[in-house]
Scaffold this motif. Structure first.
Motif, PDB file in Angstrom:
ATOM      1  N   GLN A  36      21.917   8.047   9.446  1.00 41.27           N
ATOM      2  CA  GLN A  36      22.922   7.720  10.444  1.00 41.27           C
ATOM      3  C   GLN A  36      23.418   8.943  11.220  1.00 41.27           C
ATOM      4  O   GLN A  36      23.647   8.876  12.421  1.00 41.27           O
ATOM      5  N   ASP A  37      23.603  10.054  10.515  1.00 37.31           N
ATOM      6  CA  ASP A  37      24.133  11.246  11.173  1.00 37.31           C
ATOM      7  C   ASP A  37      23.193  11.750  12.260  1.00 37.31           C
ATOM      8  O   ASP A  37      23.620  12.056  13.386  1.00 37.31           O
ATOM      9  N   GLU A  38      21.907  11.850  11.932  1.00 43.42           N
ATOM     10  CA  GLU A  38      20.930  12.292  12.926  1.00 43.42           C
ATOM     11  C   GLU A  38      20.873  11.321  14.097  1.00 43.42           C
ATOM     12  O   GLU A  38      20.823  11.719  15.264  1.00 43.42           O
ATOM     13  N   ALA A  39      20.868  10.028  13.771  1.00 43.71           N
ATOM     14  CA  ALA A  39      20.769   9.008  14.812  1.00 43.71           C
ATOM     15  C   ALA A  39      21.998   9.023  15.722  1.00 43.71           C
ATOM     16  O   ALA A  39      21.879   8.883  16.944  1.00 43.71           O
ATOM     17  N   SER A  40      23.174   9.212  15.143  1.00 43.77           N
ATOM     18  CA  SER A  40      24.412   9.236  15.933  1.00 43.77           C
ATOM     19  C   SER A  40      24.402  10.388  16.927  1.00 43.77           C
ATOM     20  O   SER A  40      24.847  10.244  18.072  1.00 43.77           O
ATOM     21  N   ALA A  41      23.894  11.540  16.501  1.00 39.82           N
ATOM     22  CA  ALA A  41      23.810  12.691  17.393  1.00 39.82           C
ATOM     23  C   ALA A  41      22.878  12.399  18.572  1.00 39.82           C
ATOM     24  O   ALA A  41      23.157  12.793  19.712  1.00 39.82           O
ATOM     25  N   MET A  42      21.773  11.702  18.323  1.00 38.69           N
ATOM     26  CA  MET A  42      20.827  11.388  19.391  1.00 38.69           C
ATOM     27  C   MET A  42      21.386  10.352  20.354  1.00 38.69           C
ATOM     28  O   MET A  42      21.106  10.384  21.557  1.00 38.69           O
ATOM     29  N   ASP A  54      15.470   0.698  10.597  1.00 34.61           N
ATOM     30  CA  ASP A  54      15.273   0.189   9.244  1.00 34.61           C
ATOM     31  C   ASP A  54      16.664  -0.107   8.684  1.00 34.61           C
ATOM     32  O   ASP A  54      17.566   0.731   8.763  1.00 34.61           O
ATOM     33  N   ILE A  55      16.857  -1.296   8.155  1.00 36.81           N
ATOM     34  CA  ILE A  55      18.176  -1.660   7.628  1.00 36.81           C
ATOM     35  C   ILE A  55      18.536  -0.807   6.418  1.00 36.81           C
ATOM     36  O   ILE A  55      19.684  -0.401   6.242  1.00 36.81           O
ATOM     37  N   ILE A  56      17.541  -0.483   5.604  1.00 40.82           N
ATOM     38  CA  ILE A  56      17.785   0.320   4.400  1.00 40.82           C
ATOM     39  C   ILE A  56      17.331   1.754   4.673  1.00 40.82           C
ATOM     40  O   ILE A  56      16.137   2.036   4.762  1.00 40.82           O
ATOM     41  N   LEU A  57      18.284   2.661   4.782  1.00 41.07           N
ATOM     42  CA  LEU A  57      17.967   4.056   5.074  1.00 41.07           C
ATOM     43  C   LEU A  57      18.095   4.954   3.845  1.00 41.07           C
ATOM     44  O   LEU A  57      17.805   6.145   3.913  1.00 41.07           O
ATOM     45  N   ASN A  58      18.526   4.392   2.753  1.00 42.67           N
ATOM     46  CA  ASN A  58      18.619   5.130   1.488  1.00 42.67           C
ATOM     47  C   ASN A  58      18.169   4.209   0.373  1.00 42.67           C
ATOM     48  O   ASN A  58      18.977   3.507  -0.242  1.00 42.67           O
ATOM     49  N   SER A  59      16.871   4.202   0.133  1.00 45.09           N
ATOM     50  CA  SER A  59      16.307   3.278  -0.851  1.00 45.09           C
ATOM     51  C   SER A  59      16.775   3.560  -2.272  1.00 45.09           C
ATOM     52  O   SER A  59      16.666   2.703  -3.152  1.00 45.09           O
ATOM     53  N   ALA A  60      17.312   4.756  -2.509  1.00 46.34           N
ATOM     54  CA  ALA A  60      17.833   5.085  -3.838  1.00 46.34           C
ATOM     55  C   ALA A  60      19.130   4.339  -4.136  1.00 46.34           C
ATOM     56  O   ALA A  60      19.534   4.214  -5.295  1.00 46.34           O
ATOM     57  N   GLY A  67      21.440   1.024   7.930  1.00 46.92           N
ATOM     58  CA  GLY A  67      20.839   0.722   9.229  1.00 46.92           C
ATOM     59  C   GLY A  67      21.625  -0.349   9.969  1.00 46.92           C
ATOM     60  O   GLY A  67      21.820  -0.275  11.186  1.00 46.92           O
ATOM     61  N   MET A  68      22.095  -1.344   9.225  1.00 45.81           N
ATOM     62  CA  MET A  68      22.928  -2.386   9.806  1.00 45.81           C
ATOM     63  C   MET A  68      24.271  -1.806  10.256  1.00 45.81           C
ATOM     64  O   MET A  68      24.806  -2.147  11.320  1.00 45.81           O
ATOM     65  N   GLN A  69      24.808  -0.908   9.457  1.00 43.38           N
ATOM     66  CA  GLN A  69      26.076  -0.259   9.818  1.00 43.38           C
ATOM     67  C   GLN A  69      25.916   0.581  11.085  1.00 43.38           C
ATOM     68  O   GLN A  69      26.814   0.619  11.934  1.00 43.38           O
ATOM     69  N   PHE A  70      24.761   1.236  11.204  1.00 45.09           N
ATOM     70  CA  PHE A  70      24.510   2.020  12.404  1.00 45.09           C
ATOM     71  C   PHE A  70      24.406   1.113  13.630  1.00 45.09           C
ATOM     72  O   PHE A  70      24.872   1.463  14.722  1.00 45.09           O
ATOM     73  N   ALA A  71      23.823  -0.071  13.453  1.00 48.17           N
ATOM     74  CA  ALA A  71      23.740  -1.027  14.556  1.00 48.17           C
ATOM     75  C   ALA A  71      25.137  -1.453  15.015  1.00 48.17           C
ATOM     76  O   ALA A  71      25.401  -1.591  16.215  1.00 48.17           O
ATOM     77  N   GLU A  72      26.036  -1.652  14.082  1.00 50.07           N
ATOM     78  CA  GLU A  72      27.417  -1.991  14.435  1.00 50.07           C
ATOM     79  C   GLU A  72      28.065  -0.841  15.210  1.00 50.07           C
ATOM     80  O   GLU A  72      28.816  -1.058  16.165  1.00 50.07           O
ATOM     81  N   TYR A  73      27.757   0.375  14.799  1.00 47.48           N
ATOM     82  CA  TYR A  73      28.258   1.558  15.496  1.00 47.48           C
ATOM     83  C   TYR A  73      27.734   1.604  16.924  1.00 47.48           C
ATOM     84  O   TYR A  73      28.481   1.887  17.873  1.00 47.48           O
ATOM     85  N   ILE A  74      26.446   1.318  17.110  1.00 51.96           N
ATOM     86  CA  ILE A  74      25.842   1.295  18.445  1.00 51.96           C
ATOM     87  C   ILE A  74      26.575   0.306  19.344  1.00 51.96           C
ATOM     88  O   ILE A  74      26.920   0.608  20.488  1.00 51.96           O
ATOM     89  N   ARG A  75      26.828  -0.881  18.818  1.00 50.50           N
ATOM     90  CA  ARG A  75      27.440  -1.938  19.617  1.00 50.50           C
ATOM     91  C   ARG A  75      28.892  -1.631  20.000  1.00 50.50           C
ATOM     92  O   ARG A  75      29.459  -2.292  20.861  1.00 50.50           O
ATOM     93  N   SER A  76      29.482  -0.635  19.376  1.00 48.74           N
ATOM     94  CA  SER A  76      30.852  -0.255  19.734  1.00 48.74           C
ATOM     95  C   SER A  76      30.893   0.503  21.056  1.00 48.74           C
ATOM     96  O   SER A  76      31.967   0.676  21.637  1.00 48.74           O
ATOM     97  N   TYR A  77      29.731   0.969  21.534  1.00 52.82           N
ATOM     98  CA  TYR A  77      29.642   1.660  22.813  1.00 52.82           C
ATOM     99  C   TYR A  77      29.303   0.647  23.905  1.00 52.82           C
ATOM    100  O   TYR A  77      28.286  -0.052  23.807  1.00 52.82           O
ATOM    101  N   PRO A  78      30.114   0.550  24.958  1.00 55.41           N
ATOM    102  CA  PRO A  78      29.828  -0.419  26.027  1.00 55.41           C
ATOM    103  C   PRO A  78      28.421  -0.281  26.608  1.00 55.41           C
ATOM    104  O   PRO A  78      27.768  -1.280  26.908  1.00 55.41           O
ATOM    105  N   LYS A  79      27.924   0.958  26.746  1.00 57.81           N
ATOM    106  CA  LYS A  79      26.606   1.171  27.348  1.00 57.81           C
ATOM    107  C   LYS A  79      25.478   0.631  26.475  1.00 57.81           C
ATOM    108  O   LYS A  79      24.382   0.363  26.967  1.00 57.81           O
ATOM    109  N   TYR A  80      25.738   0.468  25.175  1.00 61.79           N
ATOM    110  CA  TYR A  80      24.712  -0.031  24.261  1.00 61.79           C
ATOM    111  C   TYR A  80      25.009  -1.444  23.756  1.00 61.79           C
ATOM    112  O   TYR A  80      24.424  -1.896  22.779  1.00 61.79           O
TER     113      TYR A  80
END
Length: 246
Positions: A36-42, A54-60, A67-80
């Motif tokens: 998520q951190d790398e993706a958020s920066a991009m 990928d919904i599961i970003l930490n298989s451990a 991944g689902m949480q990151f999608a929710e984060y994306i949708r918080s931006y009007p442009k996305y």
């Protein structure tokens, strides 16, 4: 140019997705993140046209759905808010939440079929983008930051001696940079490479001469030649919006 962000922690799956996309079309910029951190920066640095998550970003972690949480984060931006998201998942049924809450474009179950994934990605890249905000582009030269809107930029000429950004409100002289890097930083499908040295803004194209291979621009007293190598890519971007001279 379209920019795709792949968020996948598994190196093998990540490389497979990158190769699939490269085989679909060559006018894309592919970014990849493992968490998520790398993706958020991009997301902050680039304008993303398609997310593959990928919904599961930490298989451990047996309860991980980052991944689902990151999608929710994306949708918080009007442009996305409506940017296509394709989920890659090993979960049995993520569809209910993904489609009702996150406006998911599609989801693919692991192990996935390469042909199916290619078709889904290809279709998603054709979706029109909703852009409610003016897109500003920043250029840096000698510690000075210049802000330009997309509509201000007519074309860019890039040679070994430097690049010149021709604008409706004055030109910028900047240091040389590889043209691929320039397109990546512009991060907009409004800009089309038409030769080894030129990038044009499709909003400023008046006519295209297919016989003599040149572009006439509306807001500049210029005719820019384009090579056969770039002809197909150029026409696929502006065919419906420019008058063609036979």
């Amino acid at each position: 140019m379209k920019t795709i962000l792949i968020v996948e922690d598994n190196p093998r799956s990540r490389e497979m997705l990158i190769k699939l996309i490269e085989n679909i079309r060559d006018d894309v910029i592919i970014k990849a993140a493992v968490n998520q951190d790398e993706a958020s920066a991009m997301v902050m640095k680039y304008n993303i046209d398609l997310f593959i998550l990928d919904i599961i970003l930490n298989s451990a972690n047996p309860s991980d759905v980052s991944g689902m949480q990151f999608a929710e984060y994306i949708r918080s931006y009007p442009k996305y808010k409506y940017t296509p998201i394709i989920f890659i998942t090993a979960l049995e049924d993520p569809a209910l939440h993904a489609y009702s809450e996150l406006h998911c474009y599609y989801y693919v179950e692991k192990p996935y079929n390469a042909d199916k994934v290619s078709a889904v990605i290809s279709d998603a890249l054709e979706m029109p983008q909703i852009d409610d905000e003016p897109h500003n582009i920043y250029f840096r030269c000698d510690s000075i930051l210049y802000k330009k809107e997309i509509s201000d930029i007519i074309y860019i000429e890039n040679t070994r001696s430097g690049q010149t950004v021709y604008c409706t409100n004055g030109n910028l002289k900047l240091p040389y940079k590889p043209i691929k890097k320039i397109l990546e930083e512009l991060s907009s499908d409004k800009f089309l490479q038409c030769s080894r040295f030129h990038i044009v803004n499709e909003e400023h194209i008046d006519k295209i001469d297919l016989v003599n291979r040149y572009i006439r621009l509306k807001d500049a007293n210029e005719q820019i030649e384009f090579g056969n190598t770039f002809k197909k890519k150029l026409l696929s971007g502006v065919l419906d919006r420019a008058k063609l001279i036979k």
